[in-house]
Design an enzyme around this catalytic site. Structure first.
Site, short mmCIF file in Angstrom:
data_model
loop_
_atom_site.label_atom_id
_atom_site.label_comp_id
_atom_site.label_asym_id
_atom_site.label_seq_id
_atom_site.Cartn_x
_atom_site.Cartn_y
_atom_site.Cartn_z
N THR A 58 -11.08 -0.03 14.77
CA THR A 58 -10.51 0.23 13.45
C THR A 58 -10.05 -0.50 12.37
O THR A 58 -9.76 -1.93 13.50
CB THR A 58 -9.48 1.22 14.42
OG1 THR A 58 -8.62 0.42 15.18
CG2 THR A 58 -9.47 1.99 15.47
N SER A 115 0.75 -1.06 0.04
CA SER A 115 -0.20 -0.21 -0.04
C SER A 115 1.18 0.98 0.04
O SER A 115 1.16 1.77 -1.08
CB SER A 115 -0.70 0.15 1.24
OG SER A 115 -1.86 1.54 0.82
#
Length: 567
Positions: free
Chosen positions: A371, A145
């Protein structure tokens, strides 16, 4: 350790990492050897992510092969018809990603599992889309990423199209440990193709994703797209081709890509850190926007699952929106183009609570999760009903998903949706700033911030310390409610206790008497405490946005300074 290193050298298929290890041995670099061999790169709900190099505590071909074997064995035992359904695999533009993807494919095929392998680099959402489109048992994306160039990763999805959550992470990890002790099977791509185990995903497949977005009812607002211009960067990643195509399909004919960052390059030569949130990362796309007088300066991160944007202001400069601001703007926009009573939207516990207020005001369903996008999409699937269909979810770290075309964050659909919102506003002589101000005037100006505190290695868990002596006040504000996610309890100041329907996690959320909020949670990867803050500033009709913003910033500075000092 010598024995472990020798065994590793005997198994490692890569001459580059074998030579790297030999150099460490010849140099008697004990500290480096200890770091690489004292533990194994941990497999968790995000899969694997780590620095590329030799040894079990690094990302390399052998670790990938053993991981893929473990994944394959787990699928055969835990997923129905896994061999026949197969696994989709894609990869980003980092130097080792293609090789890692092919290694994973070969190991899965060696276990008799069909593999759908992208024939070229692919944005993460394009791969995640294929899990349900092709009906595979799982999916894998080889990507790190927005991490620095020295990293790579192995991201795993389950057959529902979402990132894995417990118990699958632990089940796969256990099988990886077994695979690391066994002989590696042999299977080539050519052999797999001959045996009907390998299917190449070419442009036809990428166009299936393109068509799915183009026909999405949530991306069908074509209000004068030619009326705005925007600059775009893929940040040396793999998003440019698809992003530019989708924008063109949607009628945006004034799109200016940053040429220096358009093609995949895992060295990321023009940015210090390929994350749009980092200072300076958006400089080139903002310069491109200035050059053309564009309304928006947009970015995807290198695997195109995140979206960031800077918006032109009244005085002609560009200001970054926070992840929370983009999330609230998109959520509000999508709800205004739907039947809100039939929609479900969600955020995480550390994201702004403003979207919840927006949802409540129009009677839309709302949910909140821990989260991580893996929780947002898995929970959304569980909570949506025929009467309340999932519409949108976001997390403050620039992750958004529009509809259920992809059950993960998708920076490409977010890009198109945000451009369509901007064009619709421009058609009526309004701006993104006007819309944001209108939301603030109705619900209050919500300001969010995050700070981290370094902890001494080996220090006692700070959450337990706070539980043993819970604060009655924070920064002069009375604590009204404490959400203790470790015990799954909501504790009111009058002693009333309610159950919290979230998986246990070492998180404390303090709700203060002025509606401010403080969230405290330890980092899962390093010795530090993460603190998330929210303040809310009411706005009167006579108030200016500048004055409300100034008051909110002053309140935030006071809250952060006094809370941090108390820790």
């Amino acid at each position: 350790m010598k024995n472990e290193v020798s065994q590793w050298l005997a198994r490692d298929p890569d001459p580059v990492t074998r030579e790297e290890l030999k150099q460490l041995l010849e140099g008697d670099n004990q500290a480096e050897l200890e770091d690489r061999f004292s533990s194994r790169l941990a497999f968790g709900t995000a899969g694997l992510r780590g620095i590329v190099g030799a040894g079990p505590n690094r990302m390399n071909r052998l670790v990938i092969q053993e991981t893929a074997l473990g994944l394959g064995q787990y699928l055969l035992t835990a997923a129905e018809n896994a061999a026949m359904k197969g696994v989709i695999i894609g990869y980003d533009g980092r130097p080792d990603s293609k090789q890692f993807a092919e290694d994973a494919a070969c190991m899965l095929m060696a276990k008799g599992i069909k593999v759908f392998l992208t024939a070229k680099v692919a944005p993460t959402p394009v791969v995640a889309f294929g899990i349900r489109q092709l009906g595979t048992a799982a999916g894998v994306v080889v990507t790190a990423s927005h991490n620095p160039p020295v990293y790579n990763g192995f991201k795993v999805y389950w057959g529902n199209g979402a990132q894995i959550i417990p118990p699958h992470d632990a089940g796969i990890a256990a099988q990886i440990d077994i695979a690391a002790t066994e002989a590696l099977p042999s299977m080539s791509l050519e052999a797999g193709e001959q045996q009907g185990l390998l299917v190449w995903l070419t442009d036809d497949y990428y166009n299936q994703y393109r068509d799915a977005l183009n026909t999405s009812r949530y991306l069908s607002n074509h209000t004068e797209p030619q009326g705005i211009s925007l600059a775009y960067t893929s940040m040396h990643g793999v998003g440019a081709d698809m992003a530019e195509t989708l924008l063109k399909d949607a009628g945006f004919n004034q799109v200016y890509s940053v040429k220096a960052q358009r093609e995949p390059d895992g060295a990321f030569p023009t940015v210090n850190f390929p994350n749009p949130e980092e200072e300076g990362a958006m400089d080139l796309v903002i310069a491109e926007a200035e050059k053309h007088g564009a309304v928006l300066a947009c970015a995807n991160d290198p695997d195109a699952d995140r979206f960031a944007v800077a918006v032109k202001t009244e005085n002609g400069d560009y200001k970054m929106l926070t992840g929370d601001q983009v999330g609230v703007l998109l959520g509000h926009y999508l709800l205004t183009h739907a039947v809100p009573e039939q929609c479900l939207v969600g955020t995480t516990i550390v994201s702004s609570s403003l979207l919840e207020q927006v949802a409540k005001s129009v009677d839309a369903g709302y949910f909140q999760t821990l989260t991580g996008f893996k929780w947002l999409t898995n929970v959304a699937m569980q909570q949506q009903t025929e009467q309340s269909q999932f519409l949108f979810a976001y997390e403050e770290a620039l992750g958004y998903t529009v509809g259920n075309t992809v059950w993960d964050k998708d920076g490409l659909s977010a890009l198109v949706a945000f451009a369509q919102l901007t064009a619709e506003l421009a058609a009526s002589d309004h701006t993104i700033w006007d819309r944001l101000e209108a939301i603030y005037r109705e619900h209050g100006l919500y300001l969010n911030a995050q700070r981290s505190i370094a902890l001494e290695p080996g220090a006692p868990p700070i959450g337990d310390t706070l539980r043993a002596d819970p604060p009655q006040c924070i920064a002069g504000r009375k604590v009204m409610i404490v959400d203790d996610l470790k015990t799954s309890q909501k504790i009111h100041d009058d002693g009333k206790v309610e159950a919290i329907d979230l998986p246990p996690s070492d998180v404390l959320i303090y709700h203060l008497d002025d509606d401010s909020r403080v969230v405290v949670r330890p980092s899962g990867t390093e010795p530090k405490l993460k603190c998330y803050y929210e303040v809310i500033e009411a706005m009167s009709h006579e108030d200016t946005i500048e004055h409300a913003q100034q008051r909110a910033e002053e309140a935030m500075a006071d809250l952060i300074a006094k809370h941090q000092a108390s820790l």
